[in-house]
Design an enzyme around this catalytic site. Sequence first.
Site, PDB file in Angstrom:
ATOM      1  N   LYS A 113       0.823  -1.219   0.000  1.00  0.00           N
ATOM      2  CA  LYS A 113       0.000   0.000   0.000  1.00  0.00           C
ATOM      3  C   LYS A 113       0.851   1.262   0.000  1.00  0.00           C
ATOM      4  CE  LYS A 113      -4.143  -2.177   1.662  1.00  0.00           C
ATOM      5  NZ  LYS A 113      -3.607  -3.559   1.771  1.00  0.00           N
TER       6      LYS A 113
HETATM    7  C1  LIG Z   1      -4.165  -4.647   1.132  1.00  0.00           C
HETATM    8  C2  LIG Z   1      -3.379  -5.909   1.017  1.00  0.00           C
HETATM    9  C3  LIG Z   1      -3.739  -6.941   0.120  1.00  0.00           C
HETATM   10  C4  LIG Z   1      -5.001  -6.880  -0.728  1.00  0.00           C
HETATM   11  O1  LIG Z   1      -4.940  -5.926  -1.740  1.00  0.00           O
HETATM   12  P1  LIG Z   1      -6.284  -5.402  -2.452  1.00  0.00           P
HETATM   13  O2  LIG Z   1      -5.883  -4.240  -3.257  1.00  0.00           O
HETATM   14  O3  LIG Z   1      -7.211  -5.029  -1.325  1.00  0.00           O
HETATM   15  O4  LIG Z   1      -6.819  -6.521  -3.268  1.00  0.00           O
HETATM   16  C5  LIG Z   1      -2.929  -8.065   0.039  1.00  0.00           C
HETATM   17  N1  LIG Z   1      -1.823  -8.192   0.810  1.00  0.00           N
HETATM   18  C6  LIG Z   1      -1.453  -7.224   1.685  1.00  0.00           C
HETATM   19  C7  LIG Z   1      -0.243  -7.455   2.528  1.00  0.00           C
HETATM   20  C8  LIG Z   1      -2.203  -6.048   1.817  1.00  0.00           C
HETATM   21  O5  LIG Z   1      -1.815  -5.106   2.702  1.00  0.00           O
END
Ligand SMILES: *Cc1c(COP(=O)(O)O)cnc(C)c1O
Length: 469
Positions: A113
């Site tokens: 993120k």
């Molecule tokens: C947010 C997240 C995901 C999922 O991603 P999306 O965009 O919500 O599909 C997968 N792995 C980690 C470690 C995350 O922080």
Amino acid sequence: MKYISTRGQTARKQFSEVLLMGLAPDGGLMLPESYPEIGPAVLHEWRGLSYPDLAFSIMSLFATDIPPADLRDIIDRTYNAEVFGSDEITPVRTLRDGIRIQALSNGPTLAFKDIAMQFLGNAFEYVLAKEGESLNILGATSGDTGSAAEYALRGKAGVNVFMMSPEGKMSAFQRAQMYSLQDENIHNIAIEGMFDDCQDIVKALQNDAHFKEEYRISTVNSINWGRVLAQIVYYFYGYFRATTSNEQKVSFCVPSGNFGNVCAGHIARQMGLPIHRLIVATNENDVLDQFFKTGEYRPRNASHTYVTSSPSMDISKASNFERFIFDLMERDADEVQALWAEVGVGKGFDLGFMLDTIHEKYGFVSGKSLHRNRLEVIRQVYKEEGELLDPHTADGVKVARELREAGETIICLETALPAKFAETIAEAVGAVEIPRPAKLAGLEDLPQRVTVMPANAEAVKQLIRDTLA
Ligand SMILES: *Cc1c(COP(=O)(O)O)cnc(C)c1O
């Protein structure tokens, strides 16, 4: 380039307007009116670019109302070795069985993120300064999202962050990560309750139109278009690193929850990036796996969502999914509105008759991974390569191995570092030292700054008033 809503009832908007938006006023999600087409000549030109150069080339096609020099500056301040650990930003490596791993998790909070949030933080600051405005970001987090937002917005002019988290429910590492921030614009609020209580307070404050306007309350959740845009870049970058010519195709395997990550992959593919398949990997919460296997989308509520050892994928209502369905329905907003009316009353919908289109035209397939699968992958990769994978990435590797066709190059997106999930790592491989970036040494010993409060929306409102007074 102008932006439209998937529900079709919102006036066309510019990029910098969309950047500060959550849901569109009509309840839909914002998308570009059309995707830029990237032909062979441009692909050829882009192949040799550095990450920031590539990011600039891609984003300037979408952020057309930001002067190029300003966009360049935002990108250079975001995508550099100081923030992401190396000039590669998202380096690609190869496991012994040939599966590629693209590291998206070398930013400040060790999860993918950061790639989007760090960009958004700098872009927010820029747009707010230009308009002479300020914004108060309100959020609820059970871990990853909140810390990514705080690290993106810390010290930024014109922005305050009020982040609620359930008291005592996060790991020591996660607490330290958020609560150790000493920046004056970051306000951590530990709520005596569960994550759902935090989310209810956010909703209550959002629904108070008067308070929301007076205090310029906004959110940064995964439906923000700026986040999706920033994520498109690493699909191109990963493709160039895993291939030697643009005649080759690769597939991406994406650990998924809210469908934000893989939605960016879908857009990259629509733009003309030679992606063979987009492989959606879910954990025990398999709403998306069910859709890509049967065409049935049946979102579930919180009480039917499992708490798993890949917690950032514990999602049963994929908030970005509507963007793909809009494209699948050939951008018929009325159709999307009708489908989401069914979602709204808790029924969901069945697009089984479109399964061939979903698989063949759009390249989507899926698989799922359970607790024992992810432990097995972590154990096996550790034994054979001496390398630890985080549980979410392990879900991706499990599904990639299961679905791989002969000769297919698959890039698994590494969405977090194992240091964040010590308990699950210990369960898989026993007590081993988990590597942690040097800048996070001793994190848990730093002084912490947090206000503990009852689960009461009025009390949180008062805290915001007092803080901003
Ligand atoms: C947010 C997240 C995901 C999922 O991603 P999306 O965009 O919500 O599909 C997968 N792995 C980690 C470690 C995350 O922080």
